[in-house]
Motif scaffolding. Structure first.
Motif, short mmCIF file in Angstrom:
data_model
loop_
_atom_site.label_atom_id
_atom_site.label_comp_id
_atom_site.label_asym_id
_atom_site.label_seq_id
_atom_site.Cartn_x
_atom_site.Cartn_y
_atom_site.Cartn_z
N GLY A 111 -21.35 -46.29 8.65
CA GLY A 111 -21.37 -45.70 9.78
C GLY A 111 -21.83 -43.99 9.24
O GLY A 111 -21.18 -43.93 8.87
N VAL A 112 -22.09 -43.20 10.45
CA VAL A 112 -22.36 -41.53 10.07
C VAL A 112 -20.97 -41.00 10.58
O VAL A 112 -20.71 -41.27 11.09
CB VAL A 112 -23.25 -41.64 11.37
CG1 VAL A 112 -23.42 -39.55 11.18
CG2 VAL A 112 -24.65 -41.86 11.17
N LYS A 113 -20.77 -40.55 9.72
CA LYS A 113 -19.54 -39.76 9.49
C LYS A 113 -19.73 -38.01 10.23
O LYS A 113 -21.04 -37.23 9.57
CB LYS A 113 -18.86 -40.06 8.20
CG LYS A 113 -18.39 -41.09 8.09
CD LYS A 113 -17.28 -42.08 8.91
CE LYS A 113 -17.01 -43.12 9.06
NZ LYS A 113 -16.33 -43.54 10.12
N GLY A 114 -18.78 -37.22 10.17
CA GLY A 114 -19.15 -35.82 10.53
C GLY A 114 -17.27 -35.32 11.07
O GLY A 114 -16.13 -35.24 10.86
N PHE A 115 -18.01 -33.88 11.89
CA PHE A 115 -17.12 -32.70 12.31
C PHE A 115 -16.87 -33.13 13.99
O PHE A 115 -18.67 -33.56 14.46
CB PHE A 115 -16.83 -32.16 11.84
CG PHE A 115 -17.82 -30.55 10.95
CD1 PHE A 115 -18.05 -30.40 12.35
CD2 PHE A 115 -19.03 -31.10 10.08
CE1 PHE A 115 -19.18 -29.08 12.08
CE2 PHE A 115 -20.19 -30.49 10.45
CZ PHE A 115 -20.97 -29.69 11.11
N VAL A 116 -16.37 -32.32 14.54
CA VAL A 116 -16.90 -31.97 15.94
C VAL A 116 -16.58 -30.22 16.37
O VAL A 116 -15.56 -29.16 15.14
CB VAL A 116 -15.28 -32.39 16.75
CG1 VAL A 116 -15.70 -31.78 18.11
CG2 VAL A 116 -15.25 -33.67 16.91
N GLU A 117 -17.55 -29.81 16.86
CA GLU A 117 -18.00 -28.98 16.62
C GLU A 117 -17.64 -28.23 18.61
O GLU A 117 -17.62 -28.68 19.12
CB GLU A 117 -19.27 -27.84 17.19
CG GLU A 117 -19.47 -26.67 17.54
CD GLU A 117 -20.78 -26.44 16.67
OE1 GLU A 117 -21.54 -24.88 17.44
OE2 GLU A 117 -21.83 -27.20 16.64
N ILE A 118 -16.36 -27.78 18.82
CA ILE A 118 -15.77 -27.01 20.00
C ILE A 118 -16.42 -25.59 20.17
O ILE A 118 -16.87 -24.24 19.56
CB ILE A 118 -13.77 -27.10 19.88
CG1 ILE A 118 -13.91 -27.86 19.38
CG2 ILE A 118 -13.44 -26.52 20.95
CD1 ILE A 118 -12.39 -27.73 19.16
N ASP A 119 -16.88 -25.29 21.73
CA ASP A 119 -17.95 -23.95 22.24
C ASP A 119 -16.57 -24.05 23.42
O ASP A 119 -16.78 -24.34 24.03
CB ASP A 119 -18.99 -24.60 22.16
CG ASP A 119 -20.09 -22.72 22.81
OD1 ASP A 119 -18.81 -22.13 22.67
OD2 ASP A 119 -20.97 -22.83 22.56
N ILE A 120 -16.29 -22.92 22.98
CA ILE A 120 -15.37 -21.86 24.34
C ILE A 120 -15.71 -21.01 25.08
O ILE A 120 -16.34 -19.82 24.36
CB ILE A 120 -13.50 -21.22 24.05
CG1 ILE A 120 -13.40 -23.26 23.15
CG2 ILE A 120 -12.60 -21.02 24.71
CD1 ILE A 120 -11.75 -22.66 21.86
N GLY A 121 -17.19 -21.25 25.44
CA GLY A 121 -17.77 -19.91 26.18
C GLY A 121 -17.24 -20.19 27.43
O GLY A 121 -16.35 -19.73 28.49
#
Length: 347
Positions: free
Chosen positions: A204-214
């Protein structure tokens, strides 16, 4: 403020997809490319911190070229802080000789790095601190608290002991697929999975997580695969020969040329299947990066032949055929199910 959460890069790992040497060597470079692509994304999208939740390297003694690649990458991107928490694969990796100001590390005791109202805390778990990590974690309720750990839930990490600890985001690593869930009324737990699939257990597709603390605290999974490892099942029941079977597999798989495929052939056949897997693999070879074919087909039962056997199967068929309680269609179904069961097949 934006943060990337990734884990399990495994630089220098062996490729576990039965690849020929040239393609295996190329895949090792593509694992490094996946990391480069993620850092490029960080530079282009205003990422301030990259959290590496364990197993940057596949071993405590990585190859020189893998070490130099990683630390040179960190050094070349001084505007980004790399928070490196070692995992079970690279727990003894030594990084002190590099003296990089933007490489932030952890130990067997809690360490916290603050970015305004955001506090990122982490600890490298061991048998010695497995129990104390929960009682020694103290977080400011007025901060946005991110906690980094590497380990398996219920196999080292006790979620119940992390609840109501003022955690907004529990950043995990170790398991090679993405999952997330609610920790408590305040926070969530997230595991990004590995950055690039390396074997047929990492499909399956792999990747990372983007966190936005706005204005609000949000996070999302970002696909980053250089190549996707896929697994397909093709039922070739009804095919009369190897040619028909391989053509059906080719038509149904519809592979992307960059993909790595595991194809499992299933169903019942009544032709010689000695070369079936190899022929199918050859047929798929030009339609993808690499294909591995597993033959899980079953030979059809020849009821007339088995009926004459002096065996349990033969006696079973004779008993069913002699029964006056069933019609011919029912007898055929009963015999088919019974022979599957007697042969250890799934019914």
């Amino acid at each position: 403020m934006k943060i990337i959460h990734c884990a399990d890069i495994h630089l220098g790992s062996k490729m576990e997809a039965k690849l020929p040497k040239d393609k295996a060597d190329n895949r090792k470079m593509e694992v490094r490319l996946a990391l480069t692509n993620m850092v490029d994304y960080a530079k282009n999208n205003g990422i301030r911190v990259i959290m590496l939740c364990g197993d940057v390297f596949d071993s405590d003694c990585p190859l020189k070229k893998d070490k130099e690649f990683f630390y040179n990458l960190v050094a070349a991107n001084s505007s980004i802080d790399f928070l490196y928490l070692r995992g079970n694969h690279d727990i003894k990796e030594s990084y002190s000789q590099y003296g990089l100001k933007n490489l932030k590390t952890f130990s067997s005791e809690w360490q916290t790095y603050e970015y305004g109202g955001v506090a990122i805390s982490g600890i490298e778990m061991s048998a010695e601190n497995a129990d104390s990590i929960y009682s020694t974690l103290s977080l400011n309720a007025n901060k946005v608290n991110i906690v980094m750990l590497h380990g398996q839930i219920d196999g080292g990490i006790n979620l119940s002991k992390l609840r109501n600890k003022n955690i907004n985001y529990l950043a995990l690593g170790h398991i090679h697929y993405f999952f997330n869930g609610k920790l408590d009324d305040r926070g969530v737990y997230v595991n990004p999975g590995c950055l690039e699939g390396r074997g047929f257990d990492e499909i399956g597709v792999k990747g990372f997580v983007e966190i936005d603390i706005g204005g609000a605290f949000t996070y999302r999974f970002v696909p980053n695969s250089v190549r996707v490892i896929e697994q397909r099942r093709v039922d070739i029941s009804g095919c009369r020969n190897t040619y028909e079977a391989t053509e059906r597999a080719f038509a149904e798989v519809k592979a992307d040329r960059s993909s790595i495929l595991r194809v499992e052939l299933v169903g019942e056949i009544d032709f010689d299947n000695e070369d079936l897997a190899l022929e199918t693999q050859k047929r798929l070879a030009d339609s993808c990066y690499f294909a591995d074919v597993k033959d899980s087909t079953m030979r059809k039962f020849n009821i007339e032949e088995i009926q004459g056997d002096l065996s349990l199967k033969g006696e079973f068929i004779r008993t069913v055929m002699a029964s006056g309680d069933f019609g011919e269609a029912e007898k055929a179904e009963i015999i088919s199910l019974g022979l599957k069961a007697l042969s250890g097949r799934e019914v």
